[in-house]
Design an enzyme around this catalytic site. Structure first.
Site, PDB file in Angstrom:
ATOM      1  N   ARG A  98       0.838  -1.208   0.000  1.00 32.47           N
ATOM      2  CA  ARG A  98       0.000   0.000   0.000  1.00 32.47           C
ATOM      3  C   ARG A  98       0.874   1.260   0.000  1.00 32.47           C
ATOM      4  O   ARG A  98       0.489   2.298  -0.511  1.00 32.47           O
ATOM      5  CB  ARG A  98      -0.977   0.007   1.182  1.00 32.47           C
ATOM      6  N   ASP A 223      -6.891  17.742 -15.426  1.00 33.06           N
ATOM      7  CA  ASP A 223      -7.267  16.365 -15.747  1.00 33.06           C
ATOM      8  C   ASP A 223      -7.023  16.188 -17.247  1.00 33.06           C
ATOM      9  O   ASP A 223      -7.740  16.759 -18.074  1.00 33.06           O
ATOM     10  CB  ASP A 223      -8.746  16.135 -15.378  1.00 33.06           C
TER      11      ASP A 223
HETATM   12  C1  LIG Z   1     -13.246   8.333 -16.519  1.00 32.97           C
HETATM   13  C2  LIG Z   1     -12.810   9.671 -16.082  1.00 32.97           C
HETATM   14  C3  LIG Z   1     -12.478   9.929 -14.737  1.00 32.97           C
HETATM   15  C4  LIG Z   1     -12.616   8.883 -13.660  1.00 32.97           C
HETATM   16  O1  LIG Z   1     -11.735   7.836 -13.824  1.00 32.97           O
HETATM   17  P1  LIG Z   1     -11.992   6.335 -13.218  1.00 32.97           P
HETATM   18  O2  LIG Z   1     -10.774   5.611 -13.639  1.00 32.97           O
HETATM   19  O3  LIG Z   1     -13.266   5.829 -13.806  1.00 32.97           O
HETATM   20  O4  LIG Z   1     -12.105   6.508 -11.733  1.00 32.97           O
HETATM   21  C5  LIG Z   1     -12.031  11.186 -14.416  1.00 32.97           C
HETATM   22  N1  LIG Z   1     -11.927  12.171 -15.338  1.00 32.97           N
HETATM   23  C6  LIG Z   1     -12.257  11.962 -16.623  1.00 32.97           C
HETATM   24  C7  LIG Z   1     -12.128  13.087 -17.598  1.00 32.97           C
HETATM   25  C8  LIG Z   1     -12.705  10.716 -17.048  1.00 32.97           C
HETATM   26  O5  LIG Z   1     -13.060  10.521 -18.325  1.00 32.97           O
END
Ligand SMILES: *Cc1c(COP(=O)(O)O)cnc(C)c1O
Length: 432
Positions: A98, A223
């Site tokens: 972890r 992101d």
């Molecule tokens: C899918 C997605 C997430 C979340 O990711 P997971 O791996 O499903 O937890 C976050 N941001 C964007 C832009 C995504 O497309």
């Protein structure tokens, strides 16, 4: 294995004889964590070379070419582990999975190299990466700015969890720089934006947002899921941290759920500590799959970009299609960002059909190449409708305000032959 042997296997790399405690600001920080056997590539190397070779663990015992799967939850305690405990440097030595595991380090090293970052943290999902990042980089009493149309999971985190954790959140249009500037307060600590929004593919002016964040002592988290480091390098634009749902393009085969955070080690150490308290660790076997997937990132992204650009052009010229969203199109409203921010246009195309939701449902039934499924970024094409998936809980009026018009289709273009994708789309459009 004795402490001497583990030192020989390179695990001492992150430890210092004179290291103060982890939370001491004077602590010397090295890139990583890594062992001396994680393969390093010249930072000037091309992205394909980095993707194939970066971080791969060259096993000193067997000489295995691929990174072995360190399928263990714990590691022998010895002098090296006790030194790491004493120095508060448990991120740098294998002690407990972890906390860290060479399978994680390998994929982290590759991801960091691809982003041009000092360090990366791999997590059990994109949401785990986002939650750990947002919690670790803000305090109770602080303020966060994000977009109205962020990914649903992020929206719920910002909407539900942040206020109850004492963080206030302002939601803005991510393309309106003045709205973002107006939302800044003295207690603003974090700006969180997506490199390209989903499903309308809006591109926020990230360079200008990064300058705004810096001028106001706030951090910018981007992101980059929809673009991958092939199409967007947020750290080069001035962002402090880049996060990914590695479930999508980074892994690329729709068979792993994972997340990545990359940035300077000063921040990733805090995010790592938060992630291990939340328990968002990625399993060694999944790390192996993710590292293997990453090796082909550049060639896969090239195919996604080319196929999506060709499909967008085909749809744009079709009489049954009223609107197409893709950064490659001449009418793309954020065209001024194309050369400044985006390095490639990505594999997601969304479009509206003239016949509204009835037509889009028929289109879903008629296509044969893509799977009807949510998610994106896999080698296989996927198609879904926001109206009965991501945006189903909204009223028609709320959907209209969010720009989700009747007949909107979301097409994650895979790497199949483009002639097959277009022929299939043509026959599906003919049948509605
Ligand atoms: C899918 C997605 C997430 C979340 O990711 P997971 O791996 O499903 O937890 C976050 N941001 C964007 C832009 C995504 O497309």
């Amino acid at each position: 294995m004795s402490a001497q042997d583990r030192t020989a296997a390179g695990f001492r790399a992150g430890l210092h004889d004179d290291a103060p405690w982890l939370n001491d600001l004077r602590r010397r920080r090295t890139a990583g964590p890594r062992s001396a056997h994680n393969r390093r590539v010249d930072p000037a190397a091309g992205l394909s070379t980095v993707a194939v070779h970066g971080g791969t663990y060259e096993d000193p015992v067997t000489g295995a070419v691929g990174t072995p799967i360190f399928q263990t939850s714990t590691f022998l305690l010895d002098e090296l582990s006790y030194t790491a405990f004493a120095q508060g440097a448990t991120r740098d030595v294998p002690i407990y999975t972890r906390y860290g595991n060479p399978s994680q380090w390998s994929v982290q090293e590759k991801a960091a190299a691809l982003e041009g970052a000092e360090s990366a943290v791999v997590t059990s999902s994109g949401m785990s990466a986002i939650a750990a990042t947002v919690y670790a980089l803000t305090n109770s009493g602080s303020h966060i700015i994000t977009a109205h149309d962020v990914y649903g999971g992020t929206y719920n985190l910002m909407r539900e969890d942040m206020p109850s954790a004492g963080r206030e959140v302002t939601f803005v249009d991510p393309t309106e720089l003045t709205a973002i500037a107006d939302a800044i307060r003295p207690e603003t600590q974090l700006l969180f934006f997506e490199g390209l929004t989903n499903p309308l593919l809006k591109a926020p002016p990230l360079r200008a947002i990064a300058r705004l964040a810096r001028a106001n002592d706030a951090l910018l988290v981007v992101d980059g899921t929809l673009l991958s480091p092939v199409n967007l390098k947020p750290l080069n634009l001035g962002a402090d941290i880049v996060v990914h749902s590695a479930t999508k393009y980074l892994n690329g085969h729709s068979d792993v759920t994972a997340g990545i955070v990359a940035g300077s080690r000063k921040f990733t150490d805090r995010i790592w500590a938060q992630a291990l308290r939340f328990g968002g660790t990625l399993e060694p076997l999944a790390c192996f799959l993710l590292e293997r997937g990453l090796k082909t990132l550049q060639v896969r992204m090239r195919a996604h970009n080319e196929n999506a650009t060709a499909l967008a052009a085909f749809l744009d010229a079709h009489e049954k299609v009223t609107t197409v969203h893709h950064p490659s199109l001449a009418q793309y409203p954020y065209g001024h960002l194309r050369d400044d921010v985006l390095l490639g246009y990505g594999g997601m195309v969304s479009f509206e059909l003239a016949g509204g939701d009835e037509a889009s449902l028929k289109f879903m039934d008629a296509v044969r190449v893509p799977y009807p499924a949510t998610s994106l970024g896999g080698v296989e094409s996927l198609v879904s409708l926001p109206v009965n998936t991501s945006h189903c809980s909204l009223t028609n009026a709320q959907r209209a305000r969010a720009g989700i018009n009747p007949g909107l289709v979301r097409y994650s273009v895979g790497i199949e032959d483009i002639a097959d994708i277009i022929a299939d789309t043509r026959q599906a459009l003919e049948r509605i």
